[in-house]
Design a protein around this motif. Structure first.
Motif, PDB file in Angstrom:
ATOM      1  N   GLY A 254      27.693   2.765  64.313  1.00  0.00           N
ATOM      2  CA  GLY A 254      28.069   1.346  64.371  1.00  0.00           C
ATOM      3  C   GLY A 254      28.548   0.762  63.072  1.00  0.00           C
ATOM      4  N   PHE A 255      27.603   1.142  62.166  1.00  0.00           N
ATOM      5  CA  PHE A 255      28.153   0.566  60.826  1.00  0.00           C
ATOM      6  C   PHE A 255      29.642   1.187  60.417  1.00  0.00           C
ATOM      7  CE2 PHE A 255      28.470   1.443  56.082  1.00  0.00           C
ATOM      8  CZ  PHE A 255      28.206  -0.053  55.650  1.00  0.00           C
ATOM      9  N   THR A 256      29.709   2.673  60.390  1.00  0.00           N
ATOM     10  CA  THR A 256      30.829   3.115  60.059  1.00  0.00           C
ATOM     11  C   THR A 256      32.006   2.736  60.676  1.00  0.00           C
ATOM     12  OG1 THR A 256      29.346   5.076  59.453  1.00  0.00           O
ATOM     13  CG2 THR A 256      31.696   5.734  59.790  1.00  0.00           C
ATOM     14  N   LEU A 257      31.756   2.674  62.043  1.00  0.00           N
ATOM     15  CA  LEU A 257      32.993   2.237  62.942  1.00  0.00           C
ATOM     16  C   LEU A 257      33.388   0.806  62.729  1.00  0.00           C
ATOM     17  CD1 LEU A 257      32.232   3.981  66.300  1.00  0.00           C
ATOM     18  CD2 LEU A 257      33.510   4.825  64.559  1.00  0.00           C
ATOM     19  N   GLY A 263      36.612  -4.121  56.530  1.00  0.00           N
ATOM     20  CA  GLY A 263      37.008  -3.652  54.792  1.00  0.00           C
ATOM     21  C   GLY A 263      35.661  -3.655  54.204  1.00  0.00           C
ATOM     22  N   LEU A 264      36.055  -3.170  52.813  1.00  0.00           N
ATOM     23  CA  LEU A 264      34.813  -3.159  51.914  1.00  0.00           C
ATOM     24  C   LEU A 264      34.699  -4.131  51.226  1.00  0.00           C
ATOM     25  CD1 LEU A 264      35.765   0.673  50.721  1.00  0.00           C
ATOM     26  CD2 LEU A 264      34.167  -0.043  52.495  1.00  0.00           C
ATOM     27  N   THR A 265      35.260  -5.202  51.466  1.00  0.00           N
ATOM     28  CA  THR A 265      35.147  -6.352  50.389  1.00  0.00           C
ATOM     29  C   THR A 265      33.819  -7.039  50.724  1.00  0.00           C
ATOM     30  OG1 THR A 265      37.378  -6.856  50.543  1.00  0.00           O
ATOM     31  CG2 THR A 265      35.916  -8.865  49.882  1.00  0.00           C
ATOM     32  N   PRO A 266      33.311  -7.353  52.031  1.00  0.00           N
ATOM     33  CA  PRO A 266      31.737  -7.774  52.284  1.00  0.00           C
ATOM     34  C   PRO A 266      30.959  -6.655  51.662  1.00  0.00           C
ATOM     35  CG  PRO A 266      33.062  -7.982  54.198  1.00  0.00           C
ATOM     36  CD  PRO A 266      34.093  -6.962  53.426  1.00  0.00           C
ATOM     37  N   LEU A 267      31.149  -5.707  51.712  1.00  0.00           N
ATOM     38  CA  LEU A 267      30.276  -4.682  51.005  1.00  0.00           C
ATOM     39  C   LEU A 267      29.949  -4.906  49.533  1.00  0.00           C
ATOM     40  CD1 LEU A 267      28.286  -2.320  52.364  1.00  0.00           C
ATOM     41  CD2 LEU A 267      30.322  -0.795  51.771  1.00  0.00           C
ATOM     42  N   TRP A 268      31.130  -4.950  48.871  1.00  0.00           N
ATOM     43  CA  TRP A 268      31.214  -5.078  47.530  1.00  0.00           C
ATOM     44  C   TRP A 268      30.637  -6.430  47.059  1.00  0.00           C
ATOM     45  CZ3 TRP A 268      31.654  -0.409  47.479  1.00  0.00           C
ATOM     46  CH2 TRP A 268      32.765   0.286  47.744  1.00  0.00           C
ATOM     47  N   ALA A 269      30.722  -7.242  47.907  1.00  0.00           N
ATOM     48  CA  ALA A 269      30.225  -8.849  47.728  1.00  0.00           C
ATOM     49  C   ALA A 269      28.668  -8.995  47.618  1.00  0.00           C
ATOM     50  CB  ALA A 269      30.513  -9.799  48.670  1.00  0.00           C
ATOM     51  N   ILE A 322      30.963   6.394  49.913  1.00  0.00           N
ATOM     52  CA  ILE A 322      31.232   5.096  49.693  1.00  0.00           C
ATOM     53  C   ILE A 322      30.462   4.632  48.449  1.00  0.00           C
ATOM     54  CG2 ILE A 322      31.059   2.667  50.680  1.00  0.00           C
ATOM     55  CD1 ILE A 322      31.927   3.857  53.275  1.00  0.00           C
ATOM     56  N   ALA A 323      29.213   5.030  48.499  1.00  0.00           N
ATOM     57  CA  ALA A 323      28.194   4.766  47.299  1.00  0.00           C
ATOM     58  C   ALA A 323      28.916   5.354  46.030  1.00  0.00           C
ATOM     59  CB  ALA A 323      26.938   5.296  47.831  1.00  0.00           C
TER      60      ALA A 323
END
Length: 608
Positions: A254-257, A263-269, A322-323
């Motif tokens: 679910g996370f990957t899909l 996008g990756l912006t929330p991840l970088w935040a 991604i990490a």
């Protein structure tokens, strides 16, 4: 795809004859003597810490002695009676030398180059924690190899040795906890009738150290001669963990899909994307191995677990990549630090698992053994982990040394302005290497920046406040990023002497300290205030500045964000003003006006 049970070639380890009762008794005595001697030595080391006599007075002796006294007896107690005497002697001698050397270097790297007490007398937590990890892996590898009389044992042998050691240690420390709980319960009971002798006894350090080490030795011996107990606990733990694999796999899918849509912006935040992803990858690795076990046919898994293994193995790759990308972005922007170098080492290990397990999954799509490469990947990666740990805790790959060199190179190469360079970091995190670098910077030649670098390096080395200088008008213009970009800072704000303005934000008082600026009429008088914001979503901090009748700007209020997406919305012009829900009067105390800040805004839930 093969759904039927498949066979796996394993190397059978000849079953040893059960030890005679006399042999068990002799072994128990040897282990208890080792435990008692360990307790006595630890007690003597503890005694030297109170009056600060030798060896506690000399950390270069105390740290190696403590390291050896804690770990080497445990290795001997666990392996005695099962590992050949020659192998055990070589392994314990090698462990003593290695542990003493690592402890000595850990103290050395914390002290300053002049040899004065600039560091800590104690070993770092990282050394102690990862020594446990390294010894666990090394002892399991050696025990399995010795049992099979091979340099490289079968995977089944490694699996049994590691789980036996893990269960023994877990039960040993659980037993010690219960042991002390019973002692304190007994002391409490005697206290009820006015007898304090047991409480007095168990609080004496000369009793506590030997009693604890004897309890550990006894519990290790009991679990060693009760092999079925260890096997039973292992089976229960692995079975429970294995059925968490499908759940974790669904979460990972679910996370990957979701990533293509979010996008990756929330991840970088989050500013911790790499660590979160690596933690998730570690959980997947653990659960995959819980289902795989030793790969033997008798442990053949149900179809749901087998395909959960396959999918989880493939999902490891994007998680780790991604990490890796997240770490690369931070390094490209801010350079290497101790934490980022440690993360890079973790990523190296994670990449071994990710691509190794992915290969195992792809090979499983053909007819034959299911996940055939997992066993080999685990063994190879175990050696990689040992190599990485040994490198990072020696001068070869010490993260402090590498981070200091990298940061100083950025400063000398002009990639970072001296005004924004973190000189204090070199002293706080760089240990001996950082202090030496600061000493060199305080005497070096750096062209037009020589005076500033020398002054700030000397201040950091001395532990005094680091001078940041006074910003120029050009600095202020570059510091404040105005939104919308079609507007600019008022000339009156640029020309003002902010060093004489109390409460002014850092972007107006320091040469390089960025912030975002926004216009809004927050007083309703038809004149716009300027809000200078630092931080990022979801938590950012704003200072409201108002132009007074004297044509000077001054801070009049603070306004802070608490919801994800707020700052981005303001930058896109999606903000407005409104009348407050409540109006407060000033609270005048001793002639001072205290202005309550309404909490009405906090009652509004964040948008979902």
């Amino acid at each position: 795809m093969p759904d039927e049970p498949v066979t796996v070639e394993t190397v059978a380890v000849p079953a040893a004859d059960p030890p005679k009762a006399s042999d068990q008794q002799a072994l128990a005595v040897r282990r208890l003597i080792a435990g008692a001697l360990q307790g006595i030595v630890l007690y003597l080391l503890y005694l030297s810490t109170e009056p600060k006599t030798w060896p506690a007075s000399d950390p270069y002796w105390m740290a190696p002695l403590l390291m050896v006294s804690v770990f080497v007896p445990l290795l001997y107690i666990q392996a005695a009676g099962t590992m050949r005497a020659r192998t055990l002697a070589i392994w314990t001698a090698a462990a003593m030398a290695l542990l003493a050397g690592l402890a000595w270097y850990d103290i050395w790297r914390q002290w300053d180059p002049a040899g004065t007490v600039g560091g800590d007398d104690a070993m770092t937590f990282a050394l102690v924690a990862f020594t446990i990890v390294g010894l666990f892996i090394a002892h399991s590898l050696i025990a399995a190899g010795d049992a099979e009389r091979k340099y490289i044992a079968s995977y089944a042998g490694y699996f049994d040795a590691a789980w036996k050691l893990g269960v023994q240690l877990a039960l040993a420390f659980a037993f010690v906890g219960v042991f002390w709980g019973v002692l304190w319960l007994g002391a409490t009971l005697f206290n009820l009738i006015g007898l304090k002798f047991l409480e007095t006894l168990i609080t004496k350090s000369w009793f506590a150290f030997p009693a604890t080490t004897l309890a550990i030795a006894a519990s290790i011996h009991v679990t060693d001669v009760r092999a079925k107990l260890v096997a039973g606990i292992r089976t229960v733990v692995l079975t429970l963990l294995s059925w968490l694999l499908p759940l974790m796999t669904l979460i990972a899918i679910g996370f990957t899909l979701s990533l293509p849509f979010t996008g990756l912006t929330p991840l970088w935040a989050t500013k911790s994307a790499a660590s979160i992803l690596l933690t998730a990858a570690a959980v997947l690795v653990i659960l995959i191995n819980a289902a795989f076990q030793d790969g033997a046919p008798e442990h053949n898994r149900p179809v749901v677990l087998r395909y959960a293994e396959l999918i989880a193995a493939l999902i490891l790759v994007p998680f780790v990549l991604i990490a890796t990308y997240a770490l690369w972005l931070r390094v490209a922007q801010y350079g290497w630090t101790v934490e980022r170098i440690a993360t890079a080492a973790t990523i190296l290990i994670a990449l071994c698992y990710a691509f190794g397990y992915a290969a195992a999954a792809l090979l499983s799509l053909r007819a034959g053994t299911w996940m055939p490469v997992v066993a080999r990947v685990n063994v190879v990666t175990a050696f990689v982990v040992l190599g990485v740990l040994l490198t990072m805790f020696t001068p070869l790959g010490d993260p402090a040394r590498l981070a200091v060199n990298a940061q100083v190179a950025r400063l000398k190469g002009g990639k970072v302005n001296p005004a924004t360079f973190d000189f204090a970091y070199l002293k706080a995190e760089g240990g001996r290497y950082g202090r030496k670098a600061l000493g060199d910077l305080a005497k070096g030649e750096f062209g037009g920046s020589t005076a500033a670098i020398r002054k700030m390096a000397a201040a950091a080395l001395a532990g005094t406040p680091i001078p940041v200088g006074t910003p120029t008008k050009s600095d202020i213009v570059h510091n404040v990023h105005i939104y919308p970009t079609t507007r600019a800072l008022p000339r009156t704000m640029i020309d003002q002497d902010w060093q004489k303005t109390a409460g002014a934000p850092a972007c107006l008082t320091q040469p390089v300290s960025p912030c975002d600026g926004f216009f809004a009429d927050l007083t309703g008088d038809g004149n716009e205030e300027i809000v200078l914001v630092t931080g990022a979503d979801p938590y950012w901090y704003g200072t409201v500045l108002m132009l007074g009748s004297d044509k000077r700007w001054k801070p009049v209020a603070s306004i802070n964000g608490r919801c994800a997406g707020m700052l981005d919305a303001i930058k896109r012009g999606k903000a407005a003003t409104a009348l407050p829900l409540t109006v407060w009067r000033d609270w005048v105390v001793l002639g001072v006006h205290l202005r309550p800040e309404p909490i009405a805004g906090d009652l509004t839930p964040c948008p979902t």
